[in-house]
Design a protein around this motif. Structure first.
Motif, PDB file in Angstrom:
ATOM      1  N   GLY A  34     -71.382  70.892  28.494  1.00 32.40           N
ATOM      2  CA  GLY A  34     -70.211  70.974  27.287  1.00 32.40           C
ATOM      3  C   GLY A  34     -68.903  70.126  27.174  1.00 32.40           C
ATOM      4  N   LEU A  35     -68.528  69.430  28.756  1.00 31.29           N
ATOM      5  CA  LEU A  35     -67.073  68.265  28.121  1.00 31.29           C
ATOM      6  C   LEU A  35     -68.356  67.248  28.146  1.00 31.29           C
ATOM      7  N   ALA A  36     -69.622  67.558  28.500  1.00 32.54           N
ATOM      8  CA  ALA A  36     -70.335  66.141  28.197  1.00 32.54           C
ATOM      9  C   ALA A  36     -70.296  65.855  26.549  1.00 32.54           C
ATOM     10  N   LEU A  70     -67.148  64.616  14.967  1.00 34.28           N
ATOM     11  CA  LEU A  70     -67.075  66.547  15.189  1.00 34.28           C
ATOM     12  C   LEU A  70     -67.587  67.118  15.052  1.00 34.28           C
ATOM     13  N   VAL A  71     -69.651  67.189  14.526  1.00 36.48           N
ATOM     14  CA  VAL A  71     -69.429  68.465  15.028  1.00 36.48           C
ATOM     15  C   VAL A  71     -70.365  68.093  17.105  1.00 36.48           C
ATOM     16  N   MET A  72     -70.349  67.500  17.509  1.00 37.69           N
ATOM     17  CA  MET A  72     -70.832  67.498  19.267  1.00 37.69           C
ATOM     18  C   MET A  72     -69.033  67.830  20.187  1.00 37.69           C
ATOM     19  N   VAL A  73     -68.391  67.454  19.447  1.00 37.47           N
ATOM     20  CA  VAL A  73     -67.491  68.321  20.083  1.00 37.47           C
ATOM     21  C   VAL A  73     -67.341  69.963  19.874  1.00 37.47           C
ATOM     22  N   VAL A  74     -67.267  69.861  18.816  1.00 37.82           N
ATOM     23  CA  VAL A  74     -67.448  71.471  18.011  1.00 37.82           C
ATOM     24  C   VAL A  74     -68.457  72.314  19.383  1.00 37.82           C
ATOM     25  N   MET A  75     -69.776  71.607  18.878  1.00 37.27           N
ATOM     26  CA  MET A  75     -71.018  72.043  19.363  1.00 37.27           C
ATOM     27  C   MET A  75     -70.268  72.263  20.944  1.00 37.27           C
ATOM     28  N   GLY A  76     -69.860  71.066  21.449  1.00 38.35           N
ATOM     29  CA  GLY A  76     -69.785  71.498  22.842  1.00 38.35           C
ATOM     30  C   GLY A  76     -68.459  72.406  23.618  1.00 38.35           C
ATOM     31  N   LEU A  77     -67.797  72.835  22.101  1.00 33.06           N
ATOM     32  CA  LEU A  77     -66.965  73.741  22.684  1.00 33.06           C
ATOM     33  C   LEU A  77     -67.200  75.352  22.466  1.00 33.06           C
ATOM     34  N   TRP A  80     -68.638  76.947  25.345  1.00 30.32           N
ATOM     35  CA  TRP A  80     -67.847  76.805  26.322  1.00 30.32           C
ATOM     36  C   TRP A  80     -67.064  78.298  26.010  1.00 30.32           C
ATOM     37  N   PHE A  81     -67.387  78.735  24.484  1.00 26.58           N
ATOM     38  CA  PHE A  81     -66.022  79.822  24.569  1.00 26.58           C
ATOM     39  C   PHE A  81     -67.340  80.886  23.654  1.00 26.58           C
ATOM     40  N   ALA A  82     -68.503  80.587  23.632  1.00 26.88           N
ATOM     41  CA  ALA A  82     -69.554  80.983  23.161  1.00 26.88           C
ATOM     42  C   ALA A  82     -71.089  80.947  23.414  1.00 26.88           C
ATOM     43  N   PRO A  83     -71.204  80.819  25.007  1.00 23.50           N
ATOM     44  CA  PRO A  83     -72.285  80.033  25.920  1.00 23.50           C
ATOM     45  C   PRO A  83     -73.459  81.526  24.794  1.00 23.50           C
ATOM     46  N   GLN A  84     -73.473  82.448  24.413  1.00 22.08           N
ATOM     47  CA  GLN A  84     -74.454  83.042  24.054  1.00 22.08           C
ATOM     48  C   GLN A  84     -75.515  82.083  23.378  1.00 22.08           C
ATOM     49  N   TYR A  85     -74.760  80.907  21.811  1.00 26.16           N
ATOM     50  CA  TYR A  85     -75.108  79.980  21.413  1.00 26.16           C
ATOM     51  C   TYR A  85     -76.093  78.912  22.561  1.00 26.16           C
ATOM     52  N   ARG A  86     -75.998  78.647  23.040  1.00 27.85           N
ATOM     53  CA  ARG A  86     -76.177  77.894  24.504  1.00 27.85           C
ATOM     54  C   ARG A  86     -77.198  76.903  23.582  1.00 27.85           C
ATOM     55  N   ALA A  87     -78.551  77.732  23.372  1.00 28.71           N
ATOM     56  CA  ALA A  87     -79.760  76.844  23.303  1.00 28.71           C
ATOM     57  C   ALA A  87     -78.981  76.615  21.565  1.00 28.71           C
ATOM     58  N   LEU A  88     -78.761  76.966  20.398  1.00 31.84           N
ATOM     59  CA  LEU A  88     -78.238  75.980  19.484  1.00 31.84           C
ATOM     60  C   LEU A  88     -77.771  74.701  19.617  1.00 31.84           C
ATOM     61  N   GLY A 119     -75.851  65.645  28.270  1.00 33.13           N
ATOM     62  CA  GLY A 119     -74.824  67.341  27.638  1.00 33.13           C
ATOM     63  C   GLY A 119     -75.304  68.257  26.841  1.00 33.13           C
ATOM     64  N   GLY A 120     -76.032  67.492  26.033  1.00 29.16           N
ATOM     65  CA  GLY A 120     -76.904  68.262  24.938  1.00 29.16           C
ATOM     66  C   GLY A 120     -78.256  69.455  25.797  1.00 29.16           C
ATOM     67  N   GLY A 121     -78.931  68.891  27.056  1.00 33.93           N
ATOM     68  CA  GLY A 121     -79.717  69.230  27.992  1.00 33.93           C
ATOM     69  C   GLY A 121     -79.215  69.777  28.962  1.00 33.93           C
ATOM     70  N   MET A 122     -78.087  69.822  29.267  1.00 32.07           N
ATOM     71  CA  MET A 122     -77.123  70.687  30.552  1.00 32.07           C
ATOM     72  C   MET A 122     -77.260  71.581  29.346  1.00 32.07           C
ATOM     73  N   ILE A 123     -76.493  71.280  28.162  1.00 31.75           N
ATOM     74  CA  ILE A 123     -76.783  73.206  27.263  1.00 31.75           C
ATOM     75  C   ILE A 123     -77.670  73.758  27.202  1.00 31.75           C
ATOM     76  N   PHE A 124     -78.348  72.940  26.966  1.00 31.80           N
ATOM     77  CA  PHE A 124     -79.830  73.832  26.597  1.00 31.80           C
ATOM     78  C   PHE A 124     -80.335  74.725  27.685  1.00 31.80           C
ATOM     79  N   ALA A 125     -80.226  73.647  29.267  1.00 33.75           N
ATOM     80  CA  ALA A 125     -81.028  74.466  30.361  1.00 33.75           C
ATOM     81  C   ALA A 125     -80.432  75.170  30.971  1.00 33.75           C
ATOM     82  N   TRP A 126     -79.073  75.561  30.586  1.00 36.04           N
ATOM     83  CA  TRP A 126     -77.978  76.124  31.468  1.00 36.04           C
ATOM     84  C   TRP A 126     -78.699  77.876  30.778  1.00 36.04           C
ATOM     85  N   GLN A 127     -78.601  78.368  32.359  1.00 35.20           N
ATOM     86  CA  GLN A 127     -78.652  79.815  32.655  1.00 35.20           C
ATOM     87  C   GLN A 127     -77.707  80.414  33.194  1.00 35.20           C
TER      88      GLN A 127
END
Length: 171
Positions: A34-36, A70-77, A80-88, A119-127
């Motif tokens: 998310g930070l990336a 801005l879309v990338m910033v929103v996806m990073g946030l 962070w704040f809704a990790p259940q949507y990490r794949a999307l 960063g998107g790959g890290m978000i998608f791969a996180w479990q």
């Protein structure tokens, strides 16, 4: 007891330090991905707002750059704040970061595209870590069958008896 009263807490109350709370929060979500994504989105959004000497082209092309950032910033946030949507969030971050390569000053001079894709790959791969509910109850030793023996079948217990199942042979 004297140390508990000196700190101002009761002996039974467990108090965590702010750093421990921060670490627990950070480990419960795809923080680094998310930070990336946030850094890449901020960089892609900032390039069109730079002076003309830094920009590769000016005009209406700056609007998609700001919107994609801005879309990338929103996806990073969101990561962070809704990790259940990490794949999307991860897939959208990679897609937008890749699209900025063509639509936004070479994707923030390649920095935004590369960091956004990572960063998107890290978000998608996180479990999430599995919740540890304590030690598992120990059961008896499992029966060992030889190479020419069939494993024993277990019959289900009768309803409401509370008796353990009885093994029987299938031969």
């Amino acid at each position: 007891m004297a140390t508990a009263s000196r700190r101002g807490t009761e002996p039974g109350a467990a108090r965590r330090s702010p750093w421990a709370a921060w670490r627990q929060w950070r480990k419960g979500r795809p923080f680094w991905g998310g930070l990336a994504a946030i850094v890449a989105g901020a960089e892609i959004s900032a390039i069109p707002l730079a002076p003309l000497k830094i920009m590769l082209h000016q005009g209406i092309a700056g609007i998609p750059s700001v919107l994609m950032g801005l879309v990338m910033v929103v996806m990073g946030l969101t990561a962070w704040f809704a990790p259940q949507y990490r794949a999307l969030a991860g897939v959208l971050t990679v897609m937008v970061a890749t699209a900025t390569l063509v639509m936004s000053n070479l994707g923030g001079f390649l920095f935004g595209t590369i960091i956004g894709t990572i960063g998107g790959g890290m978000i998608f791969a996180w479990q999430p870590l599995p919740v540890d509910s304590g030690p598992e109850p120990e059961s008896g030793p499992e029966p060992v069958s030889g190479p020419d023996e069939e494993p024993e079948a277990v019959t289900p217990p009768a309803q409401g008896t509370g008796q353990p199942p009885e093994p029987h042979s299938t031969r």
